[in-house]
Design a protein around this motif. Structure first.
Motif, PDB file in Angstrom:
ATOM      1  N   TYR A 189       0.840  -1.209   0.000  1.00 38.66           N
ATOM      2  CA  TYR A 189       0.000   0.000   0.000  1.00 38.66           C
ATOM      3  C   TYR A 189       0.870   1.253   0.000  1.00 38.66           C
ATOM      4  O   TYR A 189       0.624   2.197  -0.771  1.00 38.66           O
ATOM      5  CB  TYR A 189      -0.927   0.009   1.213  1.00 38.66           C
ATOM      6  CG  TYR A 189      -1.756   1.272   1.288  1.00 38.66           C
ATOM      7  CD1 TYR A 189      -2.856   1.449   0.453  1.00 38.66           C
ATOM      8  CD2 TYR A 189      -1.411   2.313   2.149  1.00 38.66           C
ATOM      9  CE1 TYR A 189      -3.600   2.627   0.483  1.00 38.66           C
ATOM     10  CE2 TYR A 189      -2.140   3.483   2.187  1.00 38.66           C
ATOM     11  CZ  TYR A 189      -3.238   3.633   1.355  1.00 38.66           C
ATOM     12  OH  TYR A 189      -3.966   4.802   1.391  1.00 38.66           O
ATOM     13  N   ILE A 190       1.899   1.271   0.845  1.00 35.26           N
ATOM     14  CA  ILE A 190       2.785   2.430   0.885  1.00 35.26           C
ATOM     15  C   ILE A 190       3.498   2.595  -0.461  1.00 35.26           C
ATOM     16  O   ILE A 190       3.668   3.707  -0.970  1.00 35.26           O
ATOM     17  CB  ILE A 190       3.802   2.285   2.027  1.00 35.26           C
ATOM     18  CG1 ILE A 190       3.084   2.333   3.383  1.00 35.26           C
ATOM     19  CG2 ILE A 190       4.866   3.385   1.961  1.00 35.26           C
ATOM     20  CD1 ILE A 190       3.984   2.068   4.564  1.00 35.26           C
ATOM     21  N   GLY A 191       3.906   1.467  -1.063  1.00 37.76           N
ATOM     22  CA  GLY A 191       4.543   1.533  -2.370  1.00 37.76           C
ATOM     23  C   GLY A 191       3.625   2.098  -3.440  1.00 37.76           C
ATOM     24  O   GLY A 191       4.047   2.914  -4.265  1.00 37.76           O
ATOM     25  N   LEU A 216       4.396   5.415  -5.558  1.00 38.53           N
ATOM     26  CA  LEU A 216       4.748   5.222  -6.968  1.00 38.53           C
ATOM     27  C   LEU A 216       4.463   6.437  -7.849  1.00 38.53           C
ATOM     28  O   LEU A 216       5.300   6.787  -8.693  1.00 38.53           O
ATOM     29  CB  LEU A 216       4.026   3.985  -7.511  1.00 38.53           C
ATOM     30  CG  LEU A 216       4.372   3.568  -8.942  1.00 38.53           C
ATOM     31  CD1 LEU A 216       5.861   3.250  -9.063  1.00 38.53           C
ATOM     32  CD2 LEU A 216       3.528   2.359  -9.368  1.00 38.53           C
ATOM     33  N   PRO A 217       3.319   7.126  -7.725  1.00 37.10           N
ATOM     34  CA  PRO A 217       3.071   8.287  -8.598  1.00 37.10           C
ATOM     35  C   PRO A 217       4.127   9.373  -8.477  1.00 37.10           C
ATOM     36  O   PRO A 217       4.323  10.149  -9.409  1.00 37.10           O
ATOM     37  CB  PRO A 217       1.701   8.797  -8.127  1.00 37.10           C
ATOM     38  CG  PRO A 217       1.033   7.615  -7.521  1.00 37.10           C
ATOM     39  CD  PRO A 217       2.142   6.840  -6.878  1.00 37.10           C
ATOM     40  N   TRP A 218       4.814   9.418  -7.362  1.00 35.78           N
ATOM     41  CA  TRP A 218       5.825  10.449  -7.184  1.00 35.78           C
ATOM     42  C   TRP A 218       7.039  10.206  -8.076  1.00 35.78           C
ATOM     43  O   TRP A 218       7.824  11.130  -8.315  1.00 35.78           O
ATOM     44  CB  TRP A 218       6.230  10.521  -5.706  1.00 35.78           C
ATOM     45  CG  TRP A 218       5.104  11.019  -4.859  1.00 35.78           C
ATOM     46  CD1 TRP A 218       4.000  10.317  -4.469  1.00 35.78           C
ATOM     47  CD2 TRP A 218       4.937  12.336  -4.328  1.00 35.78           C
ATOM     48  NE1 TRP A 218       3.160  11.110  -3.731  1.00 35.78           N
ATOM     49  CE2 TRP A 218       3.718  12.353  -3.619  1.00 35.78           C
ATOM     50  CE3 TRP A 218       5.715  13.492  -4.362  1.00 35.78           C
ATOM     51  CZ2 TRP A 218       3.251  13.481  -2.971  1.00 35.78           C
ATOM     52  CZ3 TRP A 218       5.251  14.626  -3.720  1.00 35.78           C
ATOM     53  CH2 TRP A 218       4.038  14.618  -3.036  1.00 35.78           C
ATOM     54  N   LEU A 266      12.034   5.586  -2.404  1.00 40.24           N
ATOM     55  CA  LEU A 266      10.961   5.361  -1.447  1.00 40.24           C
ATOM     56  C   LEU A 266      10.138   4.131  -1.815  1.00 40.24           C
ATOM     57  O   LEU A 266       9.786   3.315  -0.948  1.00 40.24           O
ATOM     58  CB  LEU A 266      10.050   6.591  -1.385  1.00 40.24           C
ATOM     59  CG  LEU A 266      10.604   7.841  -0.700  1.00 40.24           C
ATOM     60  CD1 LEU A 266       9.658   9.009  -0.900  1.00 40.24           C
ATOM     61  CD2 LEU A 266      10.842   7.600   0.786  1.00 40.24           C
ATOM     62  N   VAL A 267       9.828   3.987  -3.104  1.00 39.09           N
ATOM     63  CA  VAL A 267       9.056   2.825  -3.566  1.00 39.09           C
ATOM     64  C   VAL A 267       9.848   1.545  -3.335  1.00 39.09           C
ATOM     65  O   VAL A 267       9.326   0.558  -2.795  1.00 39.09           O
ATOM     66  CB  VAL A 267       8.688   2.977  -5.057  1.00 39.09           C
ATOM     67  CG1 VAL A 267       8.024   1.700  -5.564  1.00 39.09           C
ATOM     68  CG2 VAL A 267       7.763   4.160  -5.262  1.00 39.09           C
ATOM     69  N   MET A 278       8.825  -1.511  -0.773  1.00 38.79           N
ATOM     70  CA  MET A 278       8.630  -2.851  -1.310  1.00 38.79           C
ATOM     71  C   MET A 278       9.636  -3.865  -0.736  1.00 38.79           C
ATOM     72  O   MET A 278       9.390  -5.071  -0.762  1.00 38.79           O
ATOM     73  CB  MET A 278       8.762  -2.812  -2.841  1.00 38.79           C
ATOM     74  CG  MET A 278       7.662  -2.033  -3.534  1.00 38.79           C
ATOM     75  SD  MET A 278       6.018  -2.739  -3.248  1.00 38.79           S
ATOM     76  CE  MET A 278       5.028  -1.749  -4.376  1.00 38.79           C
ATOM     77  N   LEU A 279      10.755  -3.373  -0.210  1.00 40.13           N
ATOM     78  CA  LEU A 279      11.752  -4.272   0.368  1.00 40.13           C
ATOM     79  C   LEU A 279      11.337  -4.829   1.726  1.00 40.13           C
ATOM     80  O   LEU A 279      11.911  -5.820   2.192  1.00 40.13           O
ATOM     81  CB  LEU A 279      13.096  -3.540   0.525  1.00 40.13           C
ATOM     82  CG  LEU A 279      13.959  -3.368  -0.725  1.00 40.13           C
ATOM     83  CD1 LEU A 279      15.174  -2.505  -0.399  1.00 40.13           C
ATOM     84  CD2 LEU A 279      14.400  -4.721  -1.276  1.00 40.13           C
TER      85      LEU A 279
END
Length: 451
Positions: free
Chosen positions: A52-54, A58-60, A380-381, A385-386
């Motif tokens: 969800y955070i990813g 992602l749009p950024w 950040l993405v 995701m990590l």
């Protein structure tokens, strides 16, 4: 007496940029902190929370599209950035309301993530417009202080949103919480609609006014011109090193932001309110101090030097946490860790953003600054995701040591950035640009010679 504008008044610049970054902090505080904690408390696993955070981040990474569009197109009678800024804010507000009415979001994650993705697209466009405006009209000797106000306002907003949003979600429900936060955003969005970038410009599309000479002089006439100027600036040695540093920093922050709510709630047994109170308190306290001191310290010590100091301190803090697992449950231990880390991180980000502005050539400021922010946001993405894969192979101490190692690598790379050399290189690029422009005959009927 002329009406003050953002170009002529430093207090107006600081207050307006602060308000715009405060607006950005609301959806980010909600989506990157309050909602992930809410998800973790309701049993969502680390993979879902990280995903969800990813998705929200992602749009950024698509800001690289918005930057060139803003440098190439615009309604210049209203300013170089304001039309884009106002349009993005309208879309951001509408998508906040759409998100509020997603039915049962915790059990409708596909739709919820899709709406959150679009919302962050508008938020990213607003960010590009704000950053481009700041680079356009803020003198170099005020950029560190401006970044202190901007980032401090965003972090304060994120902290307040985390606390208020969590309380509203727990007390009145998700829908009421989001609608309330959208109403706050609407009030703050009035700032850019009431101020001009430069004298003589239109306040609104139907108002009297015209494009300023400065704005007309900076407008890129063709895509070829944008690509040429961007290539000339971004392929400089220090520009490339800066982009790498931004990516590593983003990876660390993405992993940290996804990790902490899961660690405190699922490992230490906290609830989302306890996590929200801690994170918000640390964010607000750090930001308030950074607004007044971070820019001054960056100018006094030197931006690159102080960034290296901050990164080294944060690496030591993460390593110390990894080696003291027997103290994790001690009252106040994690609180001290989070507060100290957040203070240093906020001060570091102010210096990093000011450095990124120093690396920009004003002719393509929005696009070049966006490239640095895209590098950070890609990190950040990746970092978010990590969380799932790393957690599957490492215990919590191993996770913290991994973060410390990433920060040490960033220290090494930042030491290769030379801002004085870069400034001289940009002066040479500007001189070459003007010489080439003067050599091109003025003939509006002919296609551009830029390739």
């Amino acid at each position: 007496m002329p009406t003050p504008t953002l170009h002529t008044s430093a207090p107006l610049r600081y207050s307006t940029f602060g308000a715009l970054y405060f607006v950005q902090g609301i959806p980010q505080g909600l989506q990157l902190y309050a909602i992930p904690a809410w998800m973790a408390m309701n049993g969502q696993d680390a993979l879902t929370v990280g995903s969800y955070i990813g998705i929200c981040t992602l749009p950024w990474t698509f800001k690289i599209v918005a930057g060139p569009l803003m440098d190439r197109y615009g309604f210049l009678p209203m300013g170089r950035r304001r039309p884009w800024l106002l349009g993005a804010q309208l879309g951001l507000l509408l998508m906040m309301l759409v998100m509020a009415f997603v039915p049962d979001p915790l059990h409708n994650m596909s739709l919820f993530m899709a709406v959150s993705f679009v919302l962050n697209c508008f938020c990213a466009v607003q960010d590009v417009a704000t950053d481009g405006l700041a680079v356009d009209i803020t003198p170099v000797d005020q950029q560190a202080r401006a970044n202190g106000v901007m980032w401090g306002s965003k972090v304060v907003s994120t902290g307040i949103t985390l606390t208020l949003g969590t309380w509203l979600i727990n007390t009145y429900g998700f829908q009421f919480a989001v609608v309330t936060l959208a109403a706050v955003m609407l009030l703050l969005m009035l700032a850019p609609s009431l101020l001009r970038e430069r004298e003589g410009e239109r306040l609104l599309p139907w108002s009297p006014g015209k494009a300023s000479p400065e704005t007309l002089a900076m407008k890129a006439e063709t895509w070829g011109e944008i690509l040429h100027t961007l290539k000339s600036a971004f392929l400089l040695r220090n520009s490339l090193i800066g982009a790498v540093c931004m990516f590593i920093g983003g990876t660390v922050n993405g992993l940290k932001d996804a990790l902490i709510p899961v660690f405190t709630i699922q490992q230490l047994g906290w609830d989302n309110s306890a996590y929200a109170d801690l994170a918000a308190g640390a964010n607000v306290a750090g930001a308030l101090v950074a607004m007044f001191l971070a820019g001054w310290l960056a100018d006094r010590v030197g931006k690159v030097r102080i960034i290296s100091i901050y990164l080294f301190l944060m690496a030591g803090i993460w390593s110390a946490l990894a080696l003291t697992s027997h103290h994790w449950s001690m009252p106040g231990y994690i609180h001290v860790f989070v507060y100290v880390l957040q203070f240093i991180e906020t001060f570091c980000l102010v210096a990093v953003l000011a450095t990124a502005m120093n690396l920009c050539w004003t002719r393509v400021a929005a696009t070049q600054f966006t490239l640095y922010m895209v590098s950070n946001n890609m990190g950040l993405v990746v970092g978010a995701m990590l969380l799932g894969p790393l957690r599957a192979h490492l215990n919590w101490s191993g996770m913290f040591l991994a973060l410390g190692g990433m920060l040490v690598s960033a220290v090494v790379i930042w030491r290769f950035v030379r801002l004085a050399d870069h400034s001289a290189a940009l002066d040479r690029v500007e001189t070459d640009f003007r010489a080439r422009a003067q050599a091109i005959p003025v003939d509006l009927g002919q296609p551009s010679t830029w390739r």
